[in-house]
Design a protein around this motif. Structure first.
Motif, short mmCIF file in Angstrom:
data_model
loop_
_atom_site.label_atom_id
_atom_site.label_comp_id
_atom_site.label_asym_id
_atom_site.label_seq_id
_atom_site.Cartn_x
_atom_site.Cartn_y
_atom_site.Cartn_z
N PHE A 69 0.83 -1.21 0.00
CA PHE A 69 0.00 0.00 0.00
C PHE A 69 0.86 1.26 0.00
N GLY A 288 -1.81 -5.27 -1.28
CA GLY A 288 -1.61 -3.92 -0.75
C GLY A 288 -1.55 -2.89 -1.86
N TYR A 292 -4.15 0.29 -2.63
CA TYR A 292 -3.81 1.68 -2.94
C TYR A 292 -4.64 2.19 -4.10
N SER A 309 -1.18 3.12 8.07
CA SER A 309 -1.48 2.04 7.13
C SER A 309 -1.28 0.64 7.71
#
Length: 522
Positions: A69, A288, A292, A309
């Motif tokens: 992410f 991840g 995003y 996060s």
């Protein structure tokens, strides 16, 4: 918060693992050899799956998704580079460990160098098992369970770890390996579920890359980057230092190999694990990155994270999966936590029993050895819980974990690597390298800032090699026969099994596959 069905699935999974672990452990006689090394009967599939399970913990599921992410596929380097160090383990280290008949890696270090080196490695191995393998796994697991169930972080971790401790302390290595094999399958299945869910919600790879293009974030698809916190040269210089310690010289990992039925099973098991290590980039890191893109397009609500996060994996579970599958994912997360903790507890028990208790009580019975190991495992679990508030200060669990490893690994990697390949590496040089190198690592951890941990590991390793070569010249000595390779080709003289199960064929295939993957995602 999750629904009743998912809670039932999670509780049923914990009960099933506990039952299987106890059944496997109690049905075999518990001599010391059986308890700590599974009677040296493990075959390559169990070894490979257990290596993967011991390596992949809740830390990986949570922190690799977080890194995906935050930075994209970059931290996937850790997973794919592991394949090369597993090849080193299979080709160069396994023959020494198996032929010398050692029960622990400190035992091997004493045969190669001396008792002082053994004592130092025992201390470092126990500390690293407590901090790296248990405490960090507890932290990651606690964060997830707190978010999902609303249970206090410490309460949830204590319950799960007590369950794990019961079958591990009672059942020994055989119970650990059998349960880890099951947990690996569950973990991979659960991780695949979240990957498929992300792919489906996003609309596929092309849709995700279009979002990255639109936001100027295409570098997130690259694993080898020219600059930044982890440039490509840092990966190739620094990772081997971390990887050789972790995969080739850490008791918690290598103990699965020491329990192998024979040398060929011990060699093929790590190579099998090397192929499995291809998966984490796609089932741990990639979700991840999808998260995003989903957040950027409003299809994943990340406002509840508040800019932290760490909880992105939990968020994906609760927002992208239907009831029932959430329970499977929780079971996968529990598999990661339980597998890591059980492996570390068994390793600590073995180290304390063989490298401490038996050395100072040579006449100790098998019953005494097993009891000492069980007490050590229980004490380690309590101490790990006490570390959680300190470790929770790291902004990124994954970076915090590797930052610590980068300062621990260099002297140990040095004495193992130099000792195996250089006849003149003396016992006194190894002893001084371990002491001075560890002191330098602590000093660097406390006082040095703004040096990426990969490069820090490389710098410390170079210093350790210089130290060991210098001290070997000043205090000369030679390795005992059979405990060093006369040439790099020596370990390849063993013919191995015929066909595709041959360790040379598997190692060569793995190198080619990893080369292609790195080229595709460079």
């Amino acid at each position: 918060m999750i629904r009743t069905l998912d809670t039932v699935i999670s509780v049923a999974y914990i009960a099933a693992i506990l039952t299987i672990g106890l059944w496997v452990g109690l049905r075999h006689r518990k001599g010391a050899r059986e308890y700590f090394l599974a009677g040296k009967t493990l075959r390559w599939p169990a070894i490979g799956l257990a290596l993967f399970a011991t390596n992949i913990s809740t830390v990986h599921l949570v922190s690799l998704a977080q890194s995906g992410f935050d930075t994209g596929l970059l931290n996937g380097d850790f997973e794919w580079m592991a394949a090369f160090t597993l090849i080193l383990l299979a080709l160069f280290f396994v023959p020494f460990y198996i032929r010398s008949g050692v029960s622990t890696l400190p035992d091997f270090l004493e045969k190669r160098y001396d008792g002082a080196c053994r004592n130092w490695l025992v201390a470092v191995s126990i500390v690293s098992a407590v901090v790296i393998h248990i405490a960090f796994s507890m932290l990651a697991g606690g964060i997830v369970l707190k978010t999902l169930f609303g249970i206090n972080l410490y309460t949830s971790v204590i319950v799960i770890c007590l369950v794990t401790a019961v079958y591990t302390i009672i059942g020994g290595l055989r119970a650990v390996v059998v349960t880890e094999s099951i947990q690996t399958v569950v973990l991979i299945a659960g991780a695949c579920c979240i990957t498929v869910a992300c792919w489906h919600r996003m609309g596929g790879w092309t849709a995700m890359t279009s979002v990255l293009h639109a936001h100027g974030q295409t570098d997130r698809l690259s694993m080898l980057r020219p600059s930044g916190a982890m440039p490509w040269y840092a990966v190739f210089l620094g990772y081997p230092v971390l990887g050789i310690w972790y995969w080739c010289a850490d008791q918690t990992i290598v103990q699965r190999v020491l329990g192998a039925k024979d040398e060929q099973n011990a060699r093929v098991g790590p190579l099998f694990c090397g192929f499995i290590k291809i998966l984490p980039v796609f089932i741990f890191v990639l979700p991840g990155l999808f998260a995003y893109a989903l957040a950027a397009t409003g299809r994943l609500d990340v406002r509840s994270l508040g800019g932290d996060s760490k909880g992105i994996y939990t968020l994906m579970i609760t927002q992208l999966l239907p009831s029932g599958l959430v329970g499977v994912l929780v079971a996968a997360l529990l598999s990661g936590l339980m597998g890591q903790v059980s492996g570390a507890l068994n390793s600590i028990a073995t180290l304390v029993s063989y490298d401490l208790y038996k050395r100072y009580r040579p006449g100790a019975s098998d019953k005494g050895l097993v009891l000492a190991g069980r007490i050590a495992a229980g004490a380690s679990l309590i101490f790990s819980l006490a570390l959680l508030p300190l470790l929770n200060r790291y902004e990124s669990i994954f970076n915090g974990l590797n930052d610590i490893i980068a300062h621990i690994a260099p002297p140990i990697t040095c004495v193992f690597l130099v000792g195996v390949f250089w006849k003149r590496a003396s016992a006194r040089s190894a002893r001084l390298t371990l002491w001075i190198g560890s002191a330098l690592g602590v000093a660097a951890y406390v006082f040095v800032r703004n040096v990426p941990f990969m490069m820090m590991a490389f710098y410390l390793f170079v210093l350790c090699v210089v130290l060991q070569v210098f001290f070997s010249v000043v205090y000369p000595g030679e390795a005992p026969d059979g405990l060093y390779w006369r040439s790099p080709l020596d370990p390849l003289r063993s013919p191995g099994w015929k066909g595709i199960g041959n360790y040379k064929f598997l190692a060569g295939t793995l190198i080619v596959v990893m080369g292609i993957l790195f080229w595709l995602f460079h």
